[in-house]
Design a protein around this motif. Structure first.
Motif, mmCIF file in Angstrom:
data_model
loop_
_atom_site.group_PDB
_atom_site.id
_atom_site.type_symbol
_atom_site.label_atom_id
_atom_site.label_comp_id
_atom_site.label_asym_id
_atom_site.label_seq_id
_atom_site.Cartn_x
_atom_site.Cartn_y
_atom_site.Cartn_z
ATOM 1 N N VAL A 14 -70.595 -0.989 -23.611
ATOM 2 C CA VAL A 14 -70.094 -0.431 -22.356
ATOM 3 C C VAL A 14 -70.216 -1.476 -21.243
ATOM 4 O O VAL A 14 -69.302 -1.651 -20.432
ATOM 5 N N ARG A 15 -71.322 -2.207 -21.242
ATOM 6 C CA ARG A 15 -71.540 -3.219 -20.210
ATOM 7 C C ARG A 15 -70.496 -4.337 -20.283
ATOM 8 O O ARG A 15 -70.006 -4.796 -19.260
ATOM 9 N N LEU A 21 -63.382 -5.322 -17.254
ATOM 10 C CA LEU A 21 -62.510 -4.597 -16.326
ATOM 11 C C LEU A 21 -62.722 -5.053 -14.882
ATOM 12 O O LEU A 21 -61.755 -5.164 -14.116
ATOM 13 N N ALA A 22 -63.959 -5.337 -14.510
ATOM 14 C CA ALA A 22 -64.237 -5.842 -13.161
ATOM 15 C C ALA A 22 -63.588 -7.205 -12.953
ATOM 16 O O ALA A 22 -63.010 -7.474 -11.881
ATOM 17 N N ASP A 53 -65.239 -10.842 -27.590
ATOM 18 C CA ASP A 53 -66.276 -9.942 -28.081
ATOM 19 C C ASP A 53 -65.784 -8.501 -28.152
ATOM 20 O O ASP A 53 -66.088 -7.776 -29.100
ATOM 21 N N VAL A 54 -65.021 -8.076 -27.163
ATOM 22 C CA VAL A 54 -64.505 -6.711 -27.167
ATOM 23 C C VAL A 54 -63.479 -6.533 -28.287
ATOM 24 O O VAL A 54 -63.462 -5.516 -28.970
ATOM 25 N N LEU A 55 -62.638 -7.530 -28.508
ATOM 26 C CA LEU A 55 -61.614 -7.422 -29.547
ATOM 27 C C LEU A 55 -62.203 -7.491 -30.960
ATOM 28 O O LEU A 55 -61.835 -6.710 -31.828
ATOM 29 N N ARG A 56 -63.122 -8.420 -31.204
ATOM 30 C CA ARG A 56 -63.673 -8.607 -32.546
ATOM 31 C C ARG A 56 -64.815 -7.652 -32.856
ATOM 32 O O ARG A 56 -65.055 -7.329 -34.010
ATOM 33 N N ASN A 57 -65.565 -7.243 -31.837
ATOM 34 C CA ASN A 57 -66.714 -6.349 -31.981
ATOM 35 C C ASN A 57 -67.701 -6.830 -33.049
ATOM 36 O O ASN A 57 -67.993 -6.134 -34.020
#
Length: 142
Positions: A14-15, A21-22, A53-57
């Motif tokens: 979430v962080r 997004l920020a 990091d968000v895409l690959r998780n």
């Protein structure tokens, strides 16, 4: 028998999503006030690792059992028995992050990767409970 210390971290937290997004919001605002494109591109490069990091998780795990220390990430996997560990050194850096380094019996050193690190206070207590010597060093320049 002591409880196992298990820690799992994921790239899609979430962080991380909020920070991404920020960053997009700041870049959109700068674009709306007429900032030059090359400046936006340079500033946007700082968000690229978070986007990956968000895409690959990626998933990173850490386990401290009664006989070994083990961690696994995309880049590293290690399993070290307690019999090989002489001490664990915790270094607090200027950015307030804490790094942990294993000093082995043969005097070689192994750094626990930052993405696999459990909360350092819990790790230090679990090591002390297992009679593994720990050291703390704060804000060293050299």
């Amino acid at each position: 028998m002591l409880p196992t210390l298990t820690h799992t971290s994921r790239g899609r937290s979430v962080r991380t999503v909020i920070a991404l997004l920020a960053a997009v919001g700041v870049l959109a605002f700068l674009h709306s006030v007429g900032t030059v494109t090359w400046v936006l591109v340079v500033l946007g490069l700082f968000a690229v690792p978070a986007a990956f990091d968000v895409l690959r998780n990626p998933v990173a795990t850490f386990d401290l059992d009664d006989g070994y220390i083990e961690w696994k990430s995309n880049t590293q996997h290690a399993r070290v028995p307690f019999s090989q560990v002489e001490s664990v050194r915790f270094d607090t850096r200027w950015d307030f992050s804490v790094r942990a380094t294993l000093t082995l019996v043969d005097k070689s050193k192994m750094r626990i990767p930052q993405d696999t690190m459990p909360p350092h206070l819990a790790l230090e207590q679990a090591l002390k409970d297992r009679n593994i010597k720990t050291e703390r060093h704060h804000f060293r320049v050299i």
